[in-house]
Design a protein around this motif. Structure first.
Motif, PDB file in Angstrom:
ATOM      1  N   ARG A 136      30.876 -16.339  41.827  1.00  0.00           N
ATOM      2  CA  ARG A 136      31.502 -15.209  41.138  1.00  0.00           C
ATOM      3  C   ARG A 136      32.827 -15.634  40.519  1.00  0.00           C
ATOM      4  O   ARG A 136      33.221 -15.138  39.484  1.00  0.00           O
ATOM      5  N   ARG A 137      33.491 -16.559  41.192  1.00  0.00           N
ATOM      6  CA  ARG A 137      34.737 -17.139  40.707  1.00  0.00           C
ATOM      7  C   ARG A 137      34.961 -18.423  41.475  1.00  0.00           C
ATOM      8  O   ARG A 137      34.303 -18.661  42.475  1.00  0.00           O
ATOM      9  N   PHE A 138      35.870 -19.246  41.009  1.00  0.00           N
ATOM     10  CA  PHE A 138      36.147 -20.515  41.670  1.00  0.00           C
ATOM     11  C   PHE A 138      37.506 -20.455  42.330  1.00  0.00           C
ATOM     12  O   PHE A 138      38.486 -20.054  41.711  1.00  0.00           O
ATOM     13  N   GLY A 139      37.587 -20.859  43.607  1.00  0.00           N
ATOM     14  CA  GLY A 139      38.845 -20.812  44.322  1.00  0.00           C
ATOM     15  C   GLY A 139      39.360 -22.162  44.761  1.00  0.00           C
ATOM     16  O   GLY A 139      40.527 -22.473  44.583  1.00  0.00           O
ATOM     17  N   GLN A 140      38.487 -23.001  45.339  1.00  0.00           N
ATOM     18  CA  GLN A 140      38.949 -24.270  45.896  1.00  0.00           C
ATOM     19  C   GLN A 140      37.765 -25.216  46.073  1.00  0.00           C
ATOM     20  O   GLN A 140      36.653 -24.777  46.343  1.00  0.00           O
ATOM     21  N   GLN A 151      35.099 -14.502  50.818  1.00  0.00           N
ATOM     22  CA  GLN A 151      34.754 -15.664  49.991  1.00  0.00           C
ATOM     23  C   GLN A 151      33.314 -16.106  50.179  1.00  0.00           C
ATOM     24  O   GLN A 151      32.731 -15.949  51.250  1.00  0.00           O
ATOM     25  N   ASP A 152      32.754 -16.672  49.121  1.00  0.00           N
ATOM     26  CA  ASP A 152      31.463 -17.349  49.161  1.00  0.00           C
ATOM     27  C   ASP A 152      31.738 -18.847  49.230  1.00  0.00           C
ATOM     28  O   ASP A 152      32.761 -19.326  48.732  1.00  0.00           O
ATOM     29  N   ASP A 153      30.826 -19.597  49.851  1.00  0.00           N
ATOM     30  CA  ASP A 153      30.921 -21.051  49.929  1.00  0.00           C
ATOM     31  C   ASP A 153      29.732 -21.666  49.205  1.00  0.00           C
ATOM     32  O   ASP A 153      28.639 -21.098  49.209  1.00  0.00           O
ATOM     33  N   THR A 156      35.044 -19.447  46.588  1.00  0.00           N
ATOM     34  CA  THR A 156      35.471 -18.503  45.552  1.00  0.00           C
ATOM     35  C   THR A 156      36.911 -18.050  45.752  1.00  0.00           C
ATOM     36  O   THR A 156      37.446 -17.341  44.901  1.00  0.00           O
ATOM     37  N   LYS A 157      37.542 -18.441  46.871  1.00  0.00           N
ATOM     38  CA  LYS A 157      38.952 -18.135  47.128  1.00  0.00           C
ATOM     39  C   LYS A 157      39.617 -19.371  47.702  1.00  0.00           C
ATOM     40  O   LYS A 157      39.008 -20.098  48.486  1.00  0.00           O
ATOM     41  N   TYR A 201      42.129 -21.233  50.267  1.00  0.00           N
ATOM     42  CA  TYR A 201      42.526 -20.971  51.645  1.00  0.00           C
ATOM     43  C   TYR A 201      43.970 -20.488  51.698  1.00  0.00           C
ATOM     44  O   TYR A 201      44.855 -21.065  51.057  1.00  0.00           O
ATOM     45  N   CYS A 202      44.210 -19.442  52.470  1.00  0.00           N
ATOM     46  CA  CYS A 202      45.562 -18.903  52.646  1.00  0.00           C
ATOM     47  C   CYS A 202      45.895 -18.939  54.133  1.00  0.00           C
ATOM     48  O   CYS A 202      45.328 -18.160  54.911  1.00  0.00           O
ATOM     49  N   PRO A 203      46.793 -19.845  54.567  1.00  0.00           N
ATOM     50  CA  PRO A 203      47.082 -19.964  56.001  1.00  0.00           C
ATOM     51  C   PRO A 203      47.680 -18.693  56.614  1.00  0.00           C
ATOM     52  O   PRO A 203      47.511 -18.441  57.805  1.00  0.00           O
ATOM     53  N   ASP A 204      48.366 -17.862  55.810  1.00  0.00           N
ATOM     54  CA  ASP A 204      48.957 -16.627  56.328  1.00  0.00           C
ATOM     55  C   ASP A 204      47.908 -15.541  56.566  1.00  0.00           C
ATOM     56  O   ASP A 204      48.087 -14.675  57.419  1.00  0.00           O
ATOM     57  N   HIS A 205      46.831 -15.565  55.794  1.00  0.00           N
ATOM     58  CA  HIS A 205      45.749 -14.580  55.918  1.00  0.00           C
ATOM     59  C   HIS A 205      44.401 -15.289  55.727  1.00  0.00           C
ATOM     60  O   HIS A 205      43.722 -15.068  54.717  1.00  0.00           O
ATOM     61  N   PRO A 206      44.013 -16.138  56.667  1.00  0.00           N
ATOM     62  CA  PRO A 206      42.767 -16.876  56.472  1.00  0.00           C
ATOM     63  C   PRO A 206      41.548 -15.953  56.541  1.00  0.00           C
ATOM     64  O   PRO A 206      41.458 -15.104  57.422  1.00  0.00           O
ATOM     65  N   ASP A 207      40.660 -16.133  55.593  1.00  0.00           N
ATOM     66  CA  ASP A 207      39.395 -15.375  55.572  1.00  0.00           C
ATOM     67  C   ASP A 207      38.349 -16.200  56.324  1.00  0.00           C
ATOM     68  O   ASP A 207      37.377 -16.665  55.754  1.00  0.00           O
ATOM     69  N   GLU A 208      38.599 -16.406  57.617  1.00  0.00           N
ATOM     70  CA  GLU A 208      37.711 -17.232  58.419  1.00  0.00           C
ATOM     71  C   GLU A 208      37.631 -16.622  59.812  1.00  0.00           C
ATOM     72  O   GLU A 208      38.656 -16.454  60.476  1.00  0.00           O
ATOM     73  N   TYR A 209      36.419 -16.311  60.220  1.00  0.00           N
ATOM     74  CA  TYR A 209      36.169 -15.652  61.484  1.00  0.00           C
ATOM     75  C   TYR A 209      35.187 -16.502  62.276  1.00  0.00           C
ATOM     76  O   TYR A 209      34.140 -16.872  61.762  1.00  0.00           O
TER      77      TYR A 209
END
Length: 157
Positions: A38-42, A62-64, A128-129, A131-139
């Motif tokens: 959908r978009r490119f992040g990293q 995010q999608d991987d 698609t996003k 990585y943000c260490p302050d608000h990681p989208d990783e569970y």
């Protein structure tokens, strides 16, 4: 699109074409005109030693897109999206230099892998996003989560 299949709703696996000549090989991994992201992040790369299991985690936003250019891996996905027609389904993919392919993993699908064989595996992945260490989208979920119930051992017949 030729060579693309879906096992879990929204998951895309695409067989890659490798072109060889007397200089070496060339392989396109992903193109913007395929519409996979959908978009490119990293873009990132990681090396993992033989036998190591890295599992499970998922993202809410995010999608991987995964690719293993070296080594081989058993990739396991589990659909956590309650509104998905494949909710609680598990899928297994074998990826790497013996089976060059890419795998699109949508947000809400737990994912992990185990390195197969005797050499390390390298994974190159796109998200698609960033990585943000302050608000990681990783569970995280344990590799042996009973709700998933996946047995990571190789079965010999």
């Amino acid at each position: 699109m030729e060579g693309i299949k879906a096992v879990i709703e929204g998951v895309v696996s695409k067989k890659l074409n490798k072109y060889c000549d007397d200089r070496g090989t060339f392989m396109e991994i992903v193109r913007e005109d395929e519409g996979l992201l959908r978009r490119f992040g990293q873009a990132s790369m990681s090396m993992t030693y033989p036998g190591v299991v890295k599992a499970f985690h998922y993202h809410k936003e995010q999608d991987d897109l995964w690719f293993f250019p070296s080594g081989n891996a058993q990739v396991v996905l589990h659909d956590l999206r309650e509104d998905s027609p494949t909710y609680r389904e598990t899928a297994v993919f074998y990826m790497g230099e013996e089976n060059p392919s890419i795998l699109l993993i949508p947000s809400g699908v737990a994912h992990g892998y185990r390195v197969l064989g005797t050499k390390p595996a390298i994974i190159v992945y796109f998200t698609t996003k960033a990585y943000c260490p302050d608000h990681p989208d990783e569970y995280r979920l344990p590799y042996d989560d009973p709700a998933i119930g996946f047995d990571w051992k190789t079965k010999f017949r």
